[in-house]
Design an enzyme around this catalytic site. Structure first.
Site, PDB file in Angstrom:
ATOM      1  N   ARG B  51       1.085  -1.092  -0.062  1.00 25.69           N
ATOM      2  CA  ARG B  51       0.138  -0.451   0.131  1.00 25.69           C
ATOM      3  C   ARG B  51       1.044   1.017   0.218  1.00 25.69           C
ATOM      4  NH1 ARG B  51      -5.495   0.140   1.571  1.00 25.69           N
ATOM      5  NH2 ARG B  51      -4.701  -2.256   2.102  1.00 25.69           N
ATOM      6  N   THR B  52       1.615   0.902   0.951  1.00 24.47           N
ATOM      7  CA  THR B  52       2.971   1.967   1.272  1.00 24.47           C
ATOM      8  C   THR B  52       3.569   2.644   0.134  1.00 24.47           C
ATOM      9  OG1 THR B  52       2.785   2.107   2.847  1.00 24.47           O
ATOM     10  CG2 THR B  52       4.540   3.583   2.649  1.00 24.47           C
ATOM     11  N   LYS B  80      22.140 -11.211   3.029  1.00 24.72           N
ATOM     12  CA  LYS B  80      23.877 -11.397   2.537  1.00 24.72           C
ATOM     13  C   LYS B  80      24.574 -10.832   4.212  1.00 24.72           C
ATOM     14  CE  LYS B  80      24.120 -11.914  -2.093  1.00 24.72           C
ATOM     15  NZ  LYS B  80      23.715 -11.545  -2.887  1.00 24.72           N
ATOM     16  N   ARG B 101      11.457   1.663   4.168  1.00 26.40           N
ATOM     17  CA  ARG B 101      10.421   0.952   5.011  1.00 26.40           C
ATOM     18  C   ARG B 101      11.394   0.333   5.409  1.00 26.40           C
ATOM     19  NH1 ARG B 101       4.938   1.369   5.950  1.00 26.40           N
ATOM     20  NH2 ARG B 101       4.224  -0.428   7.322  1.00 26.40           N
ATOM     21  N   HIS B 129       5.683   7.230  10.737  1.00 29.26           N
ATOM     22  CA  HIS B 129       5.770   6.818   9.419  1.00 29.26           C
ATOM     23  C   HIS B 129       5.188   8.378   9.411  1.00 29.26           C
ATOM     24  CE1 HIS B 129       3.805   5.426   6.178  1.00 29.26           C
ATOM     25  NE2 HIS B 129       2.543   4.416   6.333  1.00 29.26           N
TER      26      HIS B 129
END
Ligand SMILES: [Zn+2]
Lengths: 153, 305
Positions: B51-52, B80, B101, B129
């Site tokens: 969504r974001t 890794k 994010r 956020h």
């Protein structure tokens, strides 16, 4: 107790720093914070000594060592009532309380396991948000930590 | 000199917020502008959030920018054992802007300290956020005509819900009155209440979600009450249906009332509310694109006319 007897509780210091009024439970944390295990200077440690003010207390005397202010102020994180005695030629030339700095870098571990500082090779950084109560806040995850929960690296 | 980043809503002054919202309105009037022509934006989703990411990538595309990035850290070098710092420095060689994010809290702040290009935080764990908060503020301003002197009712999980905590911070410049409606286990933490006290913000706490509260409300902000947040399952069973908004609860509400929700919803808003003109949660998501266009231009110091 007379001054003489009191002095005898821990060996006298010619030149150096005596850190007094350490809460007994915090004594070894304070020693670790100052990195005393890595120093070659003569160190005398007394703990559970009698104290009129505190009941019992701890004391650390370090010969020929005078700490930088920002190093010594870190002690205030865990032991805010500590008094620093600067000793020259067996005389206390300065008595100084410790004071919390505004920011503490690379010393405290964030107690939030999901904090980036616990997952990346980097220095932690905390802002002191309440000097009186010793509350700090992680500059990364913004978690608040109370004095009693502070973990030293 | 460090570039301008958007890491947390706390860093935004009242002027910052009003400037971004003003520009968001310009983008709503005319979303397609060639302001990012020749620029590359990296969307680094160490933790997936479709969504974001779609909202940000739509914003970049509408500004005529190009997008690089990844949506799943397990396919990148960070799986890794590469440090976040190395990944950020590598991407900084390619892009003009990083939108990230991450599941770890503080990751975006750290990224903004190691790179010289702007970083926009698209969510760092349970922490911040800020683009969500700004789009909430835009939705509030747009539907109410102002941000000042509003009564905002927050319902559901007020303990862990970062969107409601950030909304309090964002609204703190505009003299709001809050109603906090939550079960005891999920009530607003002391830290946020102290924040309100310190900023002279009025608030009232309720455990019952009833119509008398709704009737005095301008913005009704619903959040999800999640089962996994409860330690006491009996409490969960008791409250799980208490914080559900149904259409008949809105019959005496104010004409200007709008219902917001950060989405996705589960069952906290009954489907019969969707057709009520006071339901605003889908338009709210649409506002996200305009707000993010404004945020991107803001951190890149691109004027919007
Ligand atoms: Zn932290």
């Amino acid at each position: 107790m007379s001054e003489k007897k009191k002095e005898l509780q821990v060996a006298a210091l010619e030149n150096g720093t005596a850190i007094d009024h350490i809460p007994p439970a915090e004594l070894f944390k304070v020693a670790k914070m100052l990195g005393l295990e890595h120093t070659q200077n003569t160190i005398t440690i007394g703990n559970n000594l009698q104290s009129k003010k505190m009941g019992t207390k701890g004391m650390i005397k370090i010969s020929d060592k005078f700490f930088e202010e920002d190093v010594i102020n870190r002690i205030a994180l865990i032991a805010p009532k500590v008094v620093l005695n600067i000793i020259r030629d067996f005389e206390v030339v300065e008595k100084r309380p410790v004071e919390l700095p505004d920011e503490v870098t690379g010393l405290v571990i964030c107690n939030n396991p999901k904090c980036i500082t616990n997952n990346e090779p980097m220095l932690t950084r905390f802002r002191v948000i309440d000097k009186e109560h010793g509350t700090i806040r992680c500059e990364y995850c913004e978690r608040k930590i109370n004095r009693s929960d502070i973990v030293i690296k | 000199m460090k570039s301008k980043s958007l890491v947390s809503i706390d860093q935004c002054s009242k002027e910052d917020i009003l400037r971004i919202l003003e520009n968001a309105a310009k983008f709503e009037a005319n979303p397609n502008r060639k302001l990012l022509e020749g620029k590359v934006a990296a969307t680094l989703f160490f933790e997936p959030s479709t969504r974001t990411r779609l909202s940000f990538e739509t914003a970049i595309n509408r500004l005529d920018g190009r997008v690089i990035g990844f949506t799943d850290a397990s396919t990148t070098s960070s799986s890794k054992g590469e440090t976040l710092k190395d990944t950020i420095l590598m991407v900084s060689n390619y892009a003009d802007l990083i939108i990230m994010r991450h599941h770890l809290e503080g990751a975006a702040r750290y990224a903004s300290e190691v790179t010289n290009i702007p970083v926009i935080n698209a969510g760092d764990g349970a922490n911040q956020h800020p683009s969500q908060t700004l789009l909430d503020l835009y939705s509030i301003q747009k539907t109410q005509g102002t941000l000042d002197n509003l009564t905002i009712t927050l319902v559901g999980d007020l303990k862990y819900g970062r969107t409601v905590h950030s909304l309090i911070v964002g609204m703190s410049h505009f003299n709001p009155t809050f109603n906090f409606v939550a079960p005891n286990e999920l009530k607003m933490p002391d830290e946020q209440k102290h924040f309100c006290d310190k900023h002279g913000i009025r608030y009232h706490e309720y455990t019952e979600f009833d119509e008398s509260i709704i009737d005095e409300t301008d913005i009704l902000y619903m959040t999800r009450v999640q089962r996994e947040r409860f330690t006491d399952m009996e409490e969960y069973e008791r409250v799980k249906n208490v914080y559900i908004l149904k259409n008949d609860m809105l019959k005496n509400s104010k004409d200007n009332l709008k219902i917001l929700h950060p989405l996705p919803r589960v069952n906290e808003i009954a489907y019969d509310v969707d057709d009520n003109p006071k339901a605003y949660y889908f338009q709210q998501a649409r506002n996200g694109v305009f707000t993010r266009e404004a945020i991107i231009c803001d951190v890149l110091n691109i004027p919007v006319n």
